[in-house]
Design a protein around this motif. Sequence first.
Motif, mmCIF file in Angstrom:
data_model
loop_
_atom_site.group_PDB
_atom_site.id
_atom_site.type_symbol
_atom_site.label_atom_id
_atom_site.label_comp_id
_atom_site.label_asym_id
_atom_site.label_seq_id
_atom_site.Cartn_x
_atom_site.Cartn_y
_atom_site.Cartn_z
ATOM 1 N N LYS A 173 4.611 -4.109 0.469
ATOM 2 C CA LYS A 173 5.548 -3.968 1.264
ATOM 3 C C LYS A 173 5.777 -5.087 2.491
ATOM 4 O O LYS A 173 6.827 -5.369 2.876
ATOM 5 C CB LYS A 173 5.158 -2.516 2.405
ATOM 6 N N THR A 174 4.643 -5.773 2.489
ATOM 7 C CA THR A 174 4.735 -6.748 3.510
ATOM 8 C C THR A 174 5.171 -8.151 2.860
ATOM 9 O O THR A 174 5.851 -8.932 3.547
ATOM 10 C CB THR A 174 3.333 -6.946 4.124
ATOM 11 N N ILE A 175 4.750 -8.367 1.783
ATOM 12 C CA ILE A 175 5.112 -9.819 1.122
ATOM 13 C C ILE A 175 5.941 -9.681 -0.121
ATOM 14 O O ILE A 175 6.917 -10.417 -0.360
ATOM 15 C CB ILE A 175 3.656 -10.371 0.792
ATOM 16 N N GLY A 176 5.591 -8.820 -1.054
ATOM 17 C CA GLY A 176 6.391 -8.643 -2.301
ATOM 18 C C GLY A 176 5.798 -8.456 -3.487
ATOM 19 O O GLY A 176 4.730 -7.721 -3.335
ATOM 20 N N ASP A 177 6.293 -8.651 -4.762
ATOM 21 C CA ASP A 177 5.804 -8.262 -5.911
ATOM 22 C C ASP A 177 5.696 -6.734 -6.104
ATOM 23 O O ASP A 177 4.710 -6.170 -6.457
ATOM 24 C CB ASP A 177 4.141 -9.040 -5.971
ATOM 25 N N LYS A 178 6.614 -6.130 -5.497
ATOM 26 C CA LYS A 178 6.617 -4.595 -5.659
ATOM 27 C C LYS A 178 6.610 -3.967 -6.755
ATOM 28 O O LYS A 178 5.896 -2.771 -6.947
ATOM 29 C CB LYS A 178 7.889 -4.022 -4.843
ATOM 30 N N GLN A 179 7.263 -4.458 -7.809
ATOM 31 C CA GLN A 179 7.418 -3.863 -8.983
ATOM 32 C C GLN A 179 5.972 -3.720 -9.592
ATOM 33 O O GLN A 179 5.374 -2.490 -10.304
ATOM 34 C CB GLN A 179 8.258 -4.617 -10.216
ATOM 35 N N TYR A 180 5.210 -4.501 -9.771
ATOM 36 C CA TYR A 180 3.797 -4.748 -10.277
ATOM 37 C C TYR A 180 2.890 -3.825 -9.395
ATOM 38 O O TYR A 180 2.106 -3.108 -9.528
ATOM 39 C CB TYR A 180 3.056 -5.987 -10.275
ATOM 40 N N ALA A 181 2.678 -4.352 -8.098
ATOM 41 C CA ALA A 181 1.800 -3.728 -7.205
ATOM 42 C C ALA A 181 2.106 -2.122 -6.907
ATOM 43 O O ALA A 181 0.922 -1.436 -6.760
ATOM 44 C CB ALA A 181 2.102 -4.299 -5.693
ATOM 45 N N TYR A 182 3.160 -1.668 -6.668
ATOM 46 C CA TYR A 182 3.512 -0.100 -6.471
ATOM 47 C C TYR A 182 3.038 0.659 -7.924
ATOM 48 O O TYR A 182 2.295 1.703 -7.798
ATOM 49 C CB TYR A 182 4.780 0.184 -6.132
ATOM 50 N N ALA A 183 3.512 0.091 -8.869
ATOM 51 C CA ALA A 183 2.870 0.713 -10.074
ATOM 52 C C ALA A 183 1.525 0.475 -10.458
ATOM 53 O O ALA A 183 0.883 1.814 -10.879
ATOM 54 C CB ALA A 183 3.752 -0.148 -11.326
ATOM 55 N N GLU A 184 0.789 -0.521 -10.077
ATOM 56 C CA GLU A 184 -0.518 -0.626 -10.065
ATOM 57 C C GLU A 184 -1.189 0.442 -9.155
ATOM 58 O O GLU A 184 -2.339 1.090 -9.911
ATOM 59 C CB GLU A 184 -1.248 -1.857 -9.928
ATOM 60 N N VAL A 185 -0.974 0.500 -8.040
ATOM 61 C CA VAL A 185 -1.454 1.618 -6.987
ATOM 62 C C VAL A 185 -1.442 2.957 -7.505
ATOM 63 O O VAL A 185 -2.283 3.566 -7.751
ATOM 64 C CB VAL A 185 -0.872 1.408 -5.590
ATOM 65 N N VAL A 186 -0.225 3.430 -8.065
ATOM 66 C CA VAL A 186 -0.134 4.674 -8.620
ATOM 67 C C VAL A 186 -0.959 4.930 -9.715
ATOM 68 O O VAL A 186 -1.599 5.904 -9.930
ATOM 69 C CB VAL A 186 1.253 4.962 -9.049
ATOM 70 N N LYS A 187 -0.995 3.840 -10.588
ATOM 71 C CA LYS A 187 -1.810 4.081 -11.799
ATOM 72 C C LYS A 187 -3.370 4.244 -11.548
ATOM 73 O O LYS A 187 -4.093 4.951 -12.062
ATOM 74 C CB LYS A 187 -1.657 2.623 -12.821
ATOM 75 N N GLN A 188 -3.777 3.478 -10.582
ATOM 76 C CA GLN A 188 -5.102 3.327 -10.333
ATOM 77 C C GLN A 188 -5.417 4.614 -9.621
ATOM 78 O O GLN A 188 -6.663 5.314 -10.102
ATOM 79 C CB GLN A 188 -5.557 2.174 -9.473
ATOM 80 N N LEU A 189 -4.871 4.987 -8.616
ATOM 81 C CA LEU A 189 -4.912 6.518 -8.209
ATOM 82 C C LEU A 189 -4.932 7.648 -9.177
ATOM 83 O O LEU A 189 -5.721 8.595 -9.208
ATOM 84 C CB LEU A 189 -4.000 6.619 -7.199
ATOM 85 N N THR A 190 -3.889 7.533 -10.065
ATOM 86 C CA THR A 190 -3.768 8.729 -11.097
ATOM 87 C C THR A 190 -4.798 8.534 -11.999
ATOM 88 O O THR A 190 -5.270 9.440 -12.502
ATOM 89 C CB THR A 190 -2.392 8.379 -11.720
#
Length: 383
Positions: A173-190
């Motif tokens: 949200k603050t710097i970028g790389d949104k496509q990877y980062a958000y997908a990774e966060v969802v993946k790890q939590l899931t």
Amino acid sequence: MKKSITLLLLAVFVFISSIFAEGKTVWSIRVSKSFIARTPDPDSICWKPRTNHFSWQAGYIMFAMEKMWNKTGDSIYFNYIKRYVDQQVDKDGNIPDFKNNALDNFLPGYAILFMYEQTRLEKYKIAATHIRNGFNAYPRTNYGLFYHSTWTPGQAWVDGVFMGQIFLARYAKTIGDKQYAYAEVVKQLTLIAEKCQKPNGLLLHGWDESMKAKWADKTSGLAPEVWSEGLGWYAVLMADVFDYLPKNQPGREHLLTVLQQLCAGLKNVQDLKTGMWCQVVDKPTLSGNWNETSGTGMFIYLLQKSINKGYISKNEYQPLVDKAYHGIIKKTKKNQKGFIDLIDCSSIGIKNSYADYIASPKEVSPFATFGSFIIGTASVEFK
């Protein structure tokens, strides 16, 4: 500028109102300022035998202090965070103590992102990006979960998911790389929920892909119990992650379901007498189990924020939160130096059995519990 002044005045009004409301002690303020007074140098927040100060203990305290700054506007919290970050990040954006060999070491990056948001100084952006890049070659299980650390190969712990993914969500949200980062966060939590979540909605402490760890079930690889603070880290991440994930992010709705299942699970195992939660969370009536302070603070935070956001029913859950709040503030005790101690705490690794969990020492004032107490009580006192 006018908007910033208005927001600051509003924060001050909330701060003053909270102090004098009904003449009650604002425990989040009292405990956070006591902590700063007893630990004026934030660089001293670390395991005493270790030399690496860029790790989760300090990272979690800064996480809590930022929430206090947001609630009160009091510069004491901002200055404390800034001092810690500037002790870790040099003028060129290097972080000499950062090592990407454990998820625990990513958490202080959250405070660096905070400082970048507030100052826009390039050195903070460089430092945060350095931490982000620590994920590039970070080892994973074949299932896709990050190892808890390089010395626990094949193991994923629920607490470690918080350490890495709260940073990555904010980085996006603050710097970028949104496509990877958000997908990774969802993946790890899931994925950790797929492996560790029980039918009652709560998550076991961890999973070992190799099933070789002493604590791992030889068929499933799962840890034997639901540990209070371990589940608490996951709960705090679930409470905050939706502040970052876009509403159209794939997997977001499923995570909301996981959150609601977790909240329902906590509701069903709350200690009816004290309002707290136990060391082994889902066995509150079993012999030897005891109320644990750090996890309780984290669960209060999850439930109160989920109520505020409309994820769960206020009528159903607010009485639970209020009871837990009145339970946790009884775990405070003034010590001989005049500082506030927190009792009945537990900061441990995965244990082999129920007996080992409940036999773990009831610690006094470990760093993590201060963070948990502060965010939990503040969520109620400033709601």
